[in-house]
Motif scaffolding. Structure first.
Motif, mmCIF file in Angstrom:
data_model
loop_
_atom_site.group_PDB
_atom_site.id
_atom_site.type_symbol
_atom_site.label_atom_id
_atom_site.label_comp_id
_atom_site.label_asym_id
_atom_site.label_seq_id
_atom_site.Cartn_x
_atom_site.Cartn_y
_atom_site.Cartn_z
ATOM 1 N N SER A 29 1.081 -1.199 0.047
ATOM 2 C CA SER A 29 0.088 0.118 -0.146
ATOM 3 C C SER A 29 0.742 1.091 0.253
ATOM 4 O O SER A 29 2.014 1.346 0.418
ATOM 5 N N GLY A 30 0.385 2.311 -0.568
ATOM 6 C CA GLY A 30 1.096 3.643 -0.759
ATOM 7 C C GLY A 30 0.300 4.825 -0.415
ATOM 8 O O GLY A 30 -0.168 4.833 0.763
ATOM 9 N N SER A 31 0.217 5.771 -1.149
ATOM 10 C CA SER A 31 -0.286 7.191 -0.727
ATOM 11 C C SER A 31 -1.628 6.964 -0.637
ATOM 12 O O SER A 31 -2.389 6.025 -1.321
ATOM 13 N N GLY A 32 -2.453 7.939 0.221
ATOM 14 C CA GLY A 32 -3.883 7.479 0.782
ATOM 15 C C GLY A 32 -4.726 8.277 -0.234
ATOM 16 O O GLY A 32 -4.441 9.266 -1.318
ATOM 17 N N LEU A 67 -5.052 -1.111 -2.656
ATOM 18 C CA LEU A 67 -5.384 -0.018 -1.636
ATOM 19 C C LEU A 67 -5.983 -0.904 -0.578
ATOM 20 O O LEU A 67 -5.873 -1.957 -0.343
ATOM 21 N N THR A 68 -6.407 -0.057 0.533
ATOM 22 C CA THR A 68 -7.060 -0.620 1.804
ATOM 23 C C THR A 68 -8.571 -0.193 1.817
ATOM 24 O O THR A 68 -8.560 0.963 1.912
ATOM 25 N N ILE A 69 -9.226 -0.820 1.955
ATOM 26 C CA ILE A 69 -10.658 -0.640 2.429
ATOM 27 C C ILE A 69 -10.968 -0.906 3.857
ATOM 28 O O ILE A 69 -10.988 -2.169 4.230
ATOM 29 N N ALA A 70 -11.234 0.007 4.832
ATOM 30 C CA ALA A 70 -11.577 0.019 6.086
ATOM 31 C C ALA A 70 -13.075 0.198 6.420
ATOM 32 O O ALA A 70 -13.729 0.975 5.605
ATOM 33 N N ASN A 71 -13.844 -0.560 7.090
ATOM 34 C CA ASN A 71 -15.069 -0.579 7.575
ATOM 35 C C ASN A 71 -15.168 -0.426 9.424
ATOM 36 O O ASN A 71 -14.919 -1.176 9.974
ATOM 37 N N ALA A 72 -15.387 0.791 9.351
ATOM 38 C CA ALA A 72 -15.631 1.211 10.957
ATOM 39 C C ALA A 72 -17.007 1.014 11.317
ATOM 40 O O ALA A 72 -17.334 1.258 12.629
ATOM 41 N N VAL A 114 -9.901 -4.746 4.446
ATOM 42 C CA VAL A 114 -9.385 -5.472 3.354
ATOM 43 C C VAL A 114 -8.148 -4.732 2.766
ATOM 44 O O VAL A 114 -8.341 -3.546 2.453
ATOM 45 N N VAL A 115 -6.918 -5.529 2.457
ATOM 46 C CA VAL A 115 -5.617 -4.915 2.102
ATOM 47 C C VAL A 115 -5.473 -5.531 0.778
ATOM 48 O O VAL A 115 -5.543 -6.700 0.638
ATOM 49 N N PHE A 116 -5.354 -4.594 -0.032
ATOM 50 C CA PHE A 116 -4.909 -4.918 -1.373
ATOM 51 C C PHE A 116 -3.518 -4.881 -1.636
ATOM 52 O O PHE A 116 -2.954 -3.405 -1.283
#
Length: 167
Positions: A29-32, A67-72, A114-116
């Motif tokens: 993963s890299g920039s946001g 990318l990273t998808i976060a579910n709060a 989920v991390v890609f």
């Protein structure tokens, strides 16, 4: 082939081989990206955000995306598809036990992520309509079962970009 052209062809071939060996990926993963979807973090809803999105600069008519998808939120969701105007199709690939496979949906757990990344889950952009260059942004739309769509700007990084070092 002569000199420079031969060197470029060898480099492109080596990079393509490396991408295939790492599950079609490049580096983690890299920039946001500050994209958000869902409503609040209540117990019954998904509250999705995306960070660390990037695409290594493609060397062929295919590219990988990370990318990273976060579910709060308190409810699970599923990434059901991905679209982008830059590609004929974007597929979601899951890697488990070293084996890569295309999946129709990828779960996003409640209060999880989920991390890609390279060698793991990743997006594959196929039939690129053009090859984006380093410094450009690619727009990607993530489609979720519960939360609808989430548009993400994915910066294009160097083909050799490694987020652990930032290069």
């Amino acid at each position: 082939m002569r000199g420079r052209a031969k060197g470029a062809a060898v480099a492109a071939g080596a990079l393509t081989g490396a991408l295939l060996l790492t599950g079609c990926g490049s580096s983690g993963s890299g920039s946001g990206s500050g994209a958000d979807a869902g409503a609040g973090s209540g117990s019954g809803r998904a509250a999705l955000s995306v960070a660390s999105a990037y695409m290594p600069q493609p060397v062929s008519d295919m590219a990988a995306g990370f990318l990273t998808i976060a579910n709060a939120g308190g409810a699970k969701d599923e990434l059901t598809s991905v679209t982008s105007d830059i590609a004929g199709s974007v597929t979601v690939h899951q890697t488990q036990g070293g084996a890569m496979r295309e999946v129709a949906a990828l779960p996003v757990p409640a209060h999880g992520r989920v991390v890609f990344r390279s060698g793991g889950n990743h997006l594959m952009f196929e039939q690129l309509k053009r090859r984006p260059k380093q410094g450009e942004n690619v727009t990607v739309t993530l489609h979720f079962a519960r939360s609808g769509t989430l548009e993400v700007r994915m910066p294009v990084k160097a083909a050799t970009y490694n987020p652990a070092t930032g290069h």
